[in-house]
Design a protein around this motif. Structure first.
Motif, short mmCIF file in Angstrom:
data_model
loop_
_atom_site.label_atom_id
_atom_site.label_comp_id
_atom_site.label_asym_id
_atom_site.label_seq_id
_atom_site.Cartn_x
_atom_site.Cartn_y
_atom_site.Cartn_z
N GLU A 1 0.88 -1.17 0.00
CA GLU A 1 0.00 0.00 0.00
C GLU A 1 0.92 1.23 0.00
O GLU A 1 2.05 1.15 0.49
N ARG B 1 0.73 -6.74 -4.66
CA ARG B 1 0.19 -7.79 -3.78
C ARG B 1 0.19 -9.12 -4.53
O ARG B 1 -0.26 -9.16 -5.69
N GLU C 1 -1.67 -11.49 -5.12
CA GLU C 1 -3.06 -11.95 -5.08
C GLU C 1 -3.15 -13.39 -5.57
O GLU C 1 -2.50 -13.76 -6.54
N MET D 1 -5.19 -7.00 -9.52
CA MET D 1 -3.89 -7.18 -10.18
C MET D 1 -2.81 -7.45 -9.14
O MET D 1 -3.02 -7.21 -7.95
N GLU E 1 -4.02 7.50 -2.61
CA GLU E 1 -4.38 7.48 -1.20
C GLU E 1 -4.18 8.84 -0.55
O GLU E 1 -3.30 9.61 -0.94
N GLU F 1 -16.04 -3.42 -4.54
CA GLU F 1 -15.32 -2.29 -3.95
C GLU F 1 -14.47 -1.55 -4.97
O GLU F 1 -13.74 -2.16 -5.74
N VAL F 2 -14.60 -0.21 -4.93
CA VAL F 2 -13.66 0.59 -5.74
C VAL F 2 -12.78 1.45 -4.84
O VAL F 2 -11.65 1.78 -5.20
N GLU G 1 -8.34 7.68 6.40
CA GLU G 1 -7.71 7.39 5.12
C GLU G 1 -8.76 7.24 4.03
O GLU G 1 -9.80 6.62 4.24
N SER H 1 -8.73 5.63 0.20
CA SER H 1 -7.82 4.82 -0.62
C SER H 1 -8.57 4.24 -1.81
O SER H 1 -9.49 3.43 -1.65
#
Ligand code: GAP
Length: 491
Positions: A193, A225, A227, A237, A244, A307-308, A354, A356
């Protein structure tokens, strides 16, 4: 996901490739899973989204400044932030196919299937139970759910599952060329992050930019990450970009600032003219290791509501952890007077809200919201079709196409003069080739909001035909009004 939704998603992926938006990474070697490259129009669109976010954060909010921190950070950063110990997802392997799944994704996909079969109530209660088990880290309960519902692997079709295990998502690499007895000495992580680059610079920024609480630090940049389930195009991805902002506030005021940023960020999305009904909030039940309160802004992608963006109330967790591990005070002196005590608030570790958002995910949102395979009903009763991207004008890769009707009679010269007048202010595209209708269609496919045709009448009265992408309406306007018209639409 229904077959129709899947077809739309596949059509968007194909369109993105055909028109130079997104290519699989190193495609000549058959690509690299969950890694993508942005092409000529994709990189413009991505930059425009990033710039729009950056301007709205750092230019439109006087108390937010930006930074650009390095991807590599001292490895202790990730120990302090909790990522070494906690940044993991519960995973399960299918013993027959050897395929590994994120447990929540496996159950969510099963719930989607139930929805499609009309068993919405069962799907909802399954997801509620899953949230409860995830929040309690009850892996036995989750495994029982998978077994009892006979959830199968999409490859082997069997329910032959391992136990659930945690899997850390950070990529590791080695730093420097010096060999060490302890291989752990040289390990650095690719940041998962961008936020930690902001936290470790909190005092540098506060002092040099002379910021007073409440204030924010914004940053855009790559994150990585490992994933496990990564097969949804640029939605998930392994290398992606985040935008952020950490907003530092006085302890005790975090509740009101959380509410403020939750609303402010949704307003930002809606400022792009996207239908409000395509958005919803999802409040987290299972909180990340740093979060006190958190929600997602979800968008209805062709693959469903997902989620976006995340809004997280991170308390003083990160700064306190860095203070502990670095042994350097991460405090702010607040000279404002506390009305209750009549004295300054004094020194404290600020609390953080935050915001993000994933840039690539926002790109997918914009692309899928814009994509239309349109049937055109003509006045003579016949039909035609076109594929058009209804991109917000301010984000479109190209704002204006300048199209001389023919290659001769002085029309290209007039077109070039218009190009030269406009290209310093916004991105233009010049083309002489093919029939005008064909040229319009190509511009529709990449989302160019305005096309201007220069014809023989232009030579007589200095007017041109402007053609609007969404309505396909055409009108004649003076040539010298074009630049102002486009600027007005994209500001
Ligand atoms: N600093 C907080 C943080 O990183 P997150 O919810 O893990 O929170 C924030 O990520 C956003 O980053 C997500 O809402 C999503 O848009 C984007 N994101 C996260 N993982 C991603 C991935 N693997 N691929 C693309 N975007 C991702």
């Amino acid at each position: 996901m229904s077959i129709q939704q899947d077809n739309i998603f596949q059509a968007i992926i194909a369109h993105a490739k055909e028109y130079g938006f997104v290519f699989p990474s190193s495609e000549i070697y058959d690509g690299l899973s969950a890694v993508y490259d942005y092409g000529p129009y994709g990189s413009e669109l991505k930059k425009n989204i990033r710039d729009y976010w950056w301007k709205s954060m750092t230019q439109m909010h006087e108390n937010i400044v930006g930074i650009d921190a390095a991807i590599f950070m001292h490895p202790t950063t990730w120990k302090a932030s909790g990522h070494v110990d906690n940044f993991s997802d519960p995973m399960i392997d299918n013993k027959d196919s050897k395929k590994r799944y994120r447990v929540d994704h496996l159950i969510e996909a099963f719930a989607d299937e139930l929805q499609t079969k009309g068993e919405a109530d069962k799907a909802d209660s399954l997801l509620a139970l899953m949230d409860k088990f995830l929040a309690a880290e009850d892996f036995v309960g989750l495994k029982k759910m998978i077994d009892e519902n006979k959830i199968t692997c999409s490859i082997s079709g069997t329910c032959n599952w391992t136990d659930i295990r945690q899997f850390n998502l950070m990529f590791k690499t080695e730093f420097g060329a010096v060999a060490s007895d302890n291989p752990d000495d040289n390990i650095v992580y690719l940041r998962p992050e961008t936020a930690q680059g902001i936290f470790v610079n909190f005092l540098n920024v506060q002092k040099t930019a002379r910021m007073k609480i409440p204030f924010g630090i914004a940053q855009t940049g790559k994150a990585f990450r490992n994933e496990i389930v990564a097969r949804q195009f640029i939605f998930r991805m392994r290398e992606f970009e985040q935008m952020e902002m950490q907003f530092f506030v006085r302890p005790g005021t975090e509740g009101e600032w959380y509410k403020f940023w939750k609303e402010e960020r949704l307003k930002w999305h809606l400022s792009l003219g996207i239908n409000e009904n395509k958005y919803r909030y999802h409040n987290h039940v299972k909180l990340a290791h740093y979060a006190k309160e958190a929600c997602d802004i979800e968008f209805e992608f062709p693959i469903g509501f997902k989620e976006v963006e995340g809004i997280h109330s991170r308390s003083d967790f990160d700064l306190t952890q860095h203070q502990l591990y670095s042994k350097k005070k991460q405090q702010y002196f607040d000279a404002d007077v506390n009305p209750e005590t009549g004295k300054p608030y004094g020194n404290y570790v600020p609390y953080v809200i935050e915001t993000s958002i994933g840039l690539d995910r926002m790109f997918l949102l914009i692309l899928s919201n814009a994509y239309e395979e349109e049937t055109i009903h003509k006045e003579d009763g016949t039909t035609d079709s076109r594929t058009v991207l209804h991109l917000p004008s301010k984000l479109a890769p190209i704002k204006l196409a300048v199209l001389p009707l023919t290659k001769k009679d002085g029309l290209p010269e007039i077109a070039r003069t218009l190009m030269n007048e406009c290209k310093n202010s916004f991105k233009c595209f010049y083309e002489e080739k093919d029939a005008i209708g064909k040229r319009y269609r190509r511009m529709d496919a990449i989302g160019t909001p305005f096309c201007v045709t220069i014809d023989h009448q232009t030579k007589e009265d200095n007017t041109v035909t402007i053609r609007y992408r969404d309505s396909m309406k055409q009108e004649r306007i003076p040539l010298d009004k074009i630049k102002a018209l486009v600027l007005n639409e994209i500001m």
